[in-house]
Write an enzyme that holds these catalytic residues in place. Structure first.
Site, short mmCIF file in Angstrom:
data_model
loop_
_atom_site.label_atom_id
_atom_site.label_comp_id
_atom_site.label_asym_id
_atom_site.label_seq_id
_atom_site.Cartn_x
_atom_site.Cartn_y
_atom_site.Cartn_z
N TYR A 253 68.53 -36.94 -7.83
CA TYR A 253 69.60 -37.67 -8.51
C TYR A 253 69.23 -38.06 -9.94
CZ TYR A 253 73.17 -37.53 -4.99
OH TYR A 253 74.18 -37.09 -4.16
N HIS A 411 71.52 -43.04 -1.43
CA HIS A 411 70.96 -41.74 -1.10
C HIS A 411 69.51 -41.83 -0.61
CE1 HIS A 411 74.53 -39.73 -2.37
NE2 HIS A 411 74.49 -40.31 -3.55
#
Lengths: 730, 730
Positions: A253, A411
Site C-alpha cells: 500500500y 489492510h
C-alpha cells in the site's frame, strides 16, 4: 551525497522543475509552461521517454478512433468500472499530449468527455454496487472517484486555455466543483482520515483547487476539511510514515499511497514553493521511496505482508512516478537509474525526461543498494517495525523478513512476529498475502474475498505462532490497532552473523513472544542458513502452533506420519483453522527434519523437538466453496499444554538439482540437530550441530535483560556474552 | 534443399568430419587425428565452442584437484550412483581435453581412473540396489552401465597412445572386455531388445569394439548378438522410428535414444564409411531429429505424453549433440542454428565447432520452422500417430496435440486420443507426464514412482475419455502393445481451420472412439479457439468420463456445484480414480461453461451438455501417502448409461489481465453455446454460437465413411460436404 553538492545541484535544476511563483497561467499542476517547452525541445533525445510518449500516443489515438463511452455506473469490476478508469487515464494522457504536440484533436477529446461527464454526473446518486462506509457515485467506492479527479484535474489543467468561458463554467459547475464538494464535504470522514484514502481525496481536491485557482479547496486539501491541520495532506505526511520512511500499511500500500503523495508534492512545489514540501520531515518523501524499494523481492514484487497482491511490482505506474520524481528532486542518485531500467518506463513529465536522459547518457548505472535494513514503524518510530536480512545484494541471495510492526490499519494482518524467506530469487517460505483477484469480476467483483478475512488475515495463515487456535488479539481489529510489537535488536554488521530480534506482549494477553532470526554464514556450509528461535513465556498452559509454509515439492521427513489418504480432516473450526486440510500427522520422537525441493535447490528445516511435539502437514483449501484460495502447503509443529516453550529451527538450503543435465548433489542437509540447551530468566541457548565439528551455540538474552553482560550455565558449560544475542562456534 | 546442392556441399565437408578408411590410429571414435588438428587450429575463433571447452576444462580441472573416488556401488540415485556418473563424464571430457591441449595431466587422470576401475570391476557382483530384469554391476541397471562404457570408450580411445602395452592389456582384460561381454552376453536379452536400452548397449559394445579394433564386437553391435541382423544398431534404426522420424516412445525418450543413435553413427562413419549410416532409410536420423524438435513446447520442453519429465528440454546434452551432428551431416540447415542459439552450447567435437563457427558468422539465423505437423507411428507408418496444430510458429501461439499412436513400449500411457494444449508459451490443458523425480534419492531413489503406474499412466490422468472407470485395454500392457489407434484426417492447409481427426477401436472392446480437434480462427474472436468433438459409439450402455485438466485459477461455472468443503470423497477405487479427490460436483442443466485464468489470459471451456450430464471438479492427490503427486485440477464431464454419445466443446482463450497496471478486459467468453445437432451413421454436426451472428457448424463424417460426399439433415437444415471434416460459418 555531500549536502553542499546536493544544494548546488538543486540550484541548477532546470527552471521548469524547480518552483515558480503561483502562476495564473495553465498548465500549472504537474506541467508548467517552461516545463512543456523543455519537454518539446528534448523530444527524440531520450529513448525511454520517447517510448513512453509513443505508447501514450498509441493508446490515445486508439481512443480517438473509437466512440466515446461514458456509461451509467453499474458494477465494481466489470465493464462500467473499467471504462471509467480507461476514460480518466486517456483524458489525462490526452491532456499531456495536447501540451506536448499542440494537436487540437487531443484537447477536443478531453473536452468531449468533460461534456459527457458534466451531463452524467449531476444525474448520479449512490453507486448501485457501492459497499462499505464510503460508496462513490461514478465508482463503487469514493476512493476511485478521488483517483478519477486526480487524473481529470490534470487533463482539465492541460486544455484549460482551449476552452471557452462557457465551457469552463459548465464543467466546473456541473462536474468538477460538485465532485470536490462530494469528496471534501459529503465524504468528509473519508477525506479527513489519516489513511491512503484520505491522501487520495486530499490530493484530488487540492489538485482541482490549484487548477481552478480556488484557495479554499487548496487549504482544505493541505490542512483538512476544517483547515486546522488536524487532517489533510501535511498531516498525512506526518502521521502515515515513520521517520525511516516506512509506510504504516506496508510496502504494497505504500506503492499506492506514494502516487498521491508524490503527485501532489509536485503540484504544491510548482504552485506554492514556500511550503518546501520536498524538504518536509527531513525529506520524508525521499525516505519513503527508498524504504519502499528496499521492501521488494528479488523479482521486484512488494514483500507481501498485510493485504498484498503478488502480481504488483516496481514496474507499476506509481513506482515509476515516485522513482523519477525522487531522482529529480533529491540530487539525482544514479542508483535509482538501475530501478528505472528494470521498470523499462518513465513518467511522462519533467522528472521522467530527466531520468530518460540520464539513462541514455549512462546505460550501466550502479545497482540500487539492496541491503539488510530495519524500518521502524509509527510516526515517532516507536511502534516496532520490520527487519530485513539479505545474505548479499544479489538478486538470488537469501532474504528473510520478520514483521514486528503495528497492525497496519484495515489492510493489516494478525501476524505478529511472522517471517518470510526468499532464495534463488523466489519465495521459499512464502507469506500468503491477500486473498483477492484484483479486477477479476468473477471473483467477488475483484474486491477482497471473504477468505481474505477468514483465512489470509488470520494468524495461522502466517509463519508465526498461533496460541490456543485463536488469532492475535482474538481477531479484534480495534484491539490490534492500538497495539504493536517491540524491536529488541537488529544487527547486519557482521556478514557471517546478521540477526534481528523482536517481541510482543500484546497479541495474546499473558503470553510473551520473543523471536530471534539470524542469517548465518559458515565455511562448513555452501549457503547461508536461517536460525529461528521463537520463545514463548506464559504462566498458564497453552497450545502453541507454528506452521512453516513451504513452496516446492515435499521430499522427506524423519517423522512417522499417518497420511490421510481417503478423507482429510480439517484442522479446526475458526480463526483460519477451518481452511486447513490435515494431509498427514504424527508424533515427533526427537528433532524433526523436513526436506523439500524448489526448482534447483533442496531445503531442510531441522527443528528442535521431543516426543511431546506433534507434526502435521496441512494444505490450504478446506471450507472454500468458491475455490478462492491457493492450495499452499505447510509443515506445522504443535506443542500442547505448555506455558514456557522454545521453538528452534534451522532452515538450510543445500545442494543442487539440474533436470536438464540430470545432475544433482547435496540432497541431504549438513545440519544434523537443533537442540534447546536452556531457556531461563537470563536467556535462551540453542545448540546446532553437524558433521566435521560443526557446533554452534546461539545465545539470546531474555527480553527483560537485553543490555549488559549475561551468563548461562548448562550441564557444566558456562556461556558469557554481552548484549542481546551472541553466536559461539566451536 | 536441392539434392544436387546437398551432394555438392557434402563433397566440400572438411575431410576431418567426412569419413576416412578404418584407421589403425587413435583417436578413431568421435575424434580423428585430422579432426583434432582442425579443432586445435580453430580455438579462439568460435565463441560457443570456446565456452563449452572452457566449461569442460573448468570441470575437469576441479576433478584433477580433488581426490579420485571410485566407490563400491551401493545406491540407485545417491552418492555412489552420482559419483560413477561424474567419473565417466569427467573421463570422457579429460580424454577430449588431452587431445585438444596435449597436456599429459588429462591423460594421466583418465589412466588413473581406468586403473581404479580395473581393480574394482572384477570384484563386483550384482548391484545391491539392482531392480528389474537387467540389474547392472557398477549401476543398479544395465542401461547406466552401457552409458558408462559409451563415455569411457571415448576416453580410452583419446589416451590410447599414451598408455603402455601393459596398461592397455590390464584395462582391456580386467575392465573393458569383461564389460562388453557382460553387456552383450550376460545381458543378451537387453542387448538384443528393439528398445533404447538395446541401442545404448549396442553403441557401448560397438564403440569399445572400434576402439580395440575388435571386429566381432563391432559386428555384434551392428547386427545383434548373433550377428544376423535380427537385432543390433541397424535393426534398431529400422524399427524404432517411423518413416517420418517419429520415435516409438515419443519425444522425451527420443531425446534419450538419439544420443547413442547419433554418437554411434558418427563412429561408424569415421571407421566404416561404406555403411553410409547417415543415408540409411532416407536419412532417418535427420528425420528423427527434426521430428523430435517439432515435438517440443514453446519453452523447449518435450511435449510430455508417455513417461516424460517436464524439466527436460532441448538444452539437454543429447539434443545439443543431435542438432550439431545433423547440421554438419545434412547440408547445414541454418534454421538449426536458431536451436543451437537457444541451447547456448555446442557439442565438443567437429560438428559443434562447425555450428559455433556458423553462429559466429551468422548471429541472427532464421527461425526453426515450428509448424502444424502430423507424425505417423510404426516402422511402416501405419500405427496411428500424433497430430500437432500450431496457430502460428510464434512461441506464444496456441498449440494443440492429439495422440493416436501405438502404445509406446514400457513408457507408454493408456491415453488413446488424449489432447494437450499450450498458449502464451505455457501449458494450459496439461498432460501430467510421468510421476518421477529424476535423480532425487528421497523420491524412491529417483526411479519411477509407484504413482506413475497407479495414476500417471492411467487413462483418467489424461484429457481423454475413460469408459466404465477402466483404463484403456483394462490396463493390460501386453494387449496395449499389440494395438494402435488410427489416423482419419489431418489438414493444416487452411490457417483459419486446421483440423485433425483420429479414432480407436482397440482400447475398449465394443466402443468406437472418434475424436476430431480443430484450431479455428475467426475475425469475431481475438484468439484462435479449439473445437473438440469426441464421439463414442457402442451398442451397450457405458459410463463415459472426460476430464479436462486445467492450469490456472478457476473463476466460474454456470453449473450449480456442491463443493465438498469439510471432507472430500475420492472419485473411485482403481485405474487412477483412487487418486482423484472430488472437490465439487453437480448436475448440468444445459451447455456447461467453465472459466479459469492463467496469468495474463482467461480461458473458457463451453461444453455441450444437457440435464443428464454430471460435472465434477477433481484434484489429483488422494491415496498418495508419500505426497508423490502434484495437486493438479480438472473439470470432469460424466455421461452415464450411454452407448452412443458425443462430447463437444470449444476452448476459448479470451481477454487480458495485467496485474502490474491493474488493467483487464474480455473476462467473459464470446462463444455462448455448443450443441450437438446430429450424430448419425453419416456423421456428426456440432453447432457453435455467439453474439454478432457467430454461428459455426462443424461437420464430421462418421469414421466408416470418410471419403466422398456426405449429407446430413437436421431439423429442416441439410448439410452437404466432401471428405472427413468441414466447417460452415454463417
Amino acid at each position: 551525497m555531500n549536502p553542499r553538492l546536493l544544494a548546488l545541484l538543486l540550484l541548477f535544476l532546470p527552471a521548469a522543475w524547480a518552483s515558480a511563483a503561483i502562476a495564473p497561467t495553465h498548465p500549472r499542476l504537474l506541467l508548467t509552461p517552461d516545463g512543456v517547452t523543455a519537454l518539446r525541445q528534448n523530444l527524440g533525445r531520450a529513448p525511454l521517454f520517447d517510448a513512453a510518449l509513443a505508447e501514450a500516443k498509441a493508446q490515445v489515438d486508439r481512443a480517438l478512433a473509437a466512440p466515446l463511452e461514458v456509461p451509467v455506473p453499474r458494477d465494481a469490476a466489470g465493464y462500467t468500472h473499467e471504462r471509467h478508469k480507461q476514460n480518466y487515464t486517456e483524458m489525462q494522457l490526452a491532456g499531456l499530449l495536447y501540451q506536448v504536440t499542440r494537436d487540437a484533436k487531443y484537447a477536443r477529446f478531453v473536452r468531449d468527455l468533460l461534456e459527457r461527464y458534466a451531463q452524467l454526473y449531476p444525474t448520479l446518486g449512490a453507486h448501485p454496487a457501492g459497499r462499505g462506509q464510503a460508496p462513490g457515485r461514478l465508482f463503487w467506492q469514493t476512493l476511485n472517484e478521488a483517483v478519477w479527479l486526480v487524473h481529470v484535474s490534470q487533463a482539465y489543467d492541460c486544455i484549460y486555455d482551449t476552452l471557452s468561458p462557457d465551457e469552463r463554467a459548465r464543467y466546473e459547475t456541473a462536474l468538477l466543483r460538485p465532485m470536490a464538494r462530494f469528496l471534501s464535504e459529503e465524504r468528509m470522514q473519508e477525506f479527513d482520515r489519516i489513511h491512503n484514502h484520505g491522501t487520495w481525496a486530499a490530493t484530488a481536491v487540492g489538485m482541482i483547487g490549484y487548477a481552478l485557482g480556488d484557495e479554499e479547496l487548496v487549504q482544505k486539501a493541505l490542512l483538512g476539511s476544517k483547515r486546522d491541520g488536524q487532517a489533510g495532506y501535511f498531516r498525512q505526511m506526518d502521521e502515515l510514515f515513520s521517520p525511516d520512511g516506512y509506510y504504516c500499511e506496508g510496502p504494497y500500500y505504500a506503492r499506492y499511497a506514494l502516487m498521491p503523495f508524490i503527485l501532489f508534492a509536485q503540484v504544491i512545489e510548482n504552485n506554492d514553493p514556500g511550503q518546501q514540501v520536498f524538504a518536509r520531515r527531513q525529506q520524508i518523501l525521499r525516505q519513503a521511496v527508498y524504504a519502499t524499494l528496499q521492501q521488494t523481492s528479488p523479482q521486484g514484487a512488494f514483500l507481501p505482508f498485510n493485504d498484498s497482491l503478488k502480481d504488483k511490482d516496481i514496474r507499476s505506474d506509481e513506482v515509476v512516478l515516485a522513482v523519477d520524481v525522487v531522482y529529480s528532486r533529491y540530487g539525482r542518485d544514479p542508483r535509482l537509474l538501475s530501478i528505472a531500467q528494470r521498470q523499462g518506463s518513465v513518467f511522462l513529465g519533467g522528472p521522467g525526461l530527466e531520468v530518460a536522459q540520464a539513462l541514455a547518457a549512462n546505460p550501466t548505472p550502479p545497482a540500487f543498494p539492496f541491503a539488510s535494513v530495519e524500518f521502524k514503524d509509527g510516526p515517532d518510530g516507536r511502534a516496532g517495525g520490520v527487519g530485513l536480512l539479505r545474505a548479499t545484494p544479489a538478486a538470488d541471495a537469501a532474504l528473510v523478513l520478520m514483521k514486528y510492526s503495528a497492525f497496519g490499519m484495515e489492510h493489516g494482518h494478525y501476524d505478529k512476529l511472522a517471517v518470510m524467506y526468499y532464495d534463488q530469487g523466489r519465495e521459499i517460505i512464502p507469506d500468503y498475502g491477500a486473498a483477492r483477484f484484483l479486477n477479476v469480476d468473477q471473483k467477488f467483483g475483484g474486491r477482497y474475498l471473504p477468505e481474505n478475512n477468514s483465512f489470509a488475515k488470520q494468524t495461522i495463515a502466517h509463519n508465526t505462532v498461533t496460541v490456543d487456535e485463536r488469532s492475535n488479539y482474538g481477531g479484534s481489529f480495534k484491539t490490534a490497532e492500538e497495539a504493536h510489537a517491540e524491536r529488541v535488536f537488529f544487527s547486519a554488521q557482521d556478514p557471517a552473523f546478521q540477526v534481528m530480534s523482536a517481541l510482543d506482549r500484546t497479541a495474546y494477553p499473558g503470553v510473551l513472544m520473543h523471536r530471534t532470526v539470524a542469517l548465518v554464514r559458515d565455511a562448513k556450509l555452501p549457503q547461508p542458513v536461517v536460525v529461528d528461535v521463537f520463545r514463548l513465556r506464559a504462566s498458564a498452559a497453552h497450545r502453541y502452533d507454528l506452521p512453516y509454509y513451504y513452496a516446492g515439492q515435499f521430499l522427506e521427513t524423519n517423522v512417522a506420519l499417518t497420511p490421510h489418504v481417503t478423507s482429510r480432516p480439517v484442522l479446526g473450526a475458526k480463526h483460519g483453522y477451518q481452511h486447513l486440510w490435515v494431509a498427514a500427522e504424527g508424533q515427533a520422537t526427537g528433532p524433526v527434519r523436513f526436506t523439500w525441493m524448489n526448482q534447483q535447490r533442496y531445503y531442510t528445516l531441522t527443528m528442535a523437538a521431543d516426543a511431546t511435539a506433534r507434526v502435521a502437514l496441512v494444505q490450504v483449501g478446506a471450507n472454500d466453496p468458491s475455490f478462492n484460495l491457493r492450495n499452499e502447503n505447510a509443515v506445522l509443529l504443535r506443542q500442547d499444554g505448555r506455558g514456557d516453550h522454545v521453538f528452534a529451527a534451522v532452515l538450510e538450503p543445500h545442494g543442487h538439482w539440474d533436470g536438464v543435465r540430470e545432475r544433482t548433489y547435496g540432497g541431504r542437509p549438513t545440519i544434523q540437530e537443533v537442540r534447546v540447551l536452556a531457556a531461563s530468566a537470563e536467556g535462551t541457548a540453542v545448540r546446532i550441530t553437524g558433521p566435521g565439528g560443526l557446533e554452534w551455540t546461539l545465545l539470546i538474552a531474555a527480553a527483560e535483560t537485553v543490555a549488559g553482560a549475561h551468563r548461562l550455565t548448562v550441564g557444566g558449560e558456562t556461556f558469557s556474552w554481552e548484549g542481546a544475542v551472541a553466536l559461539r562456534k566451536r
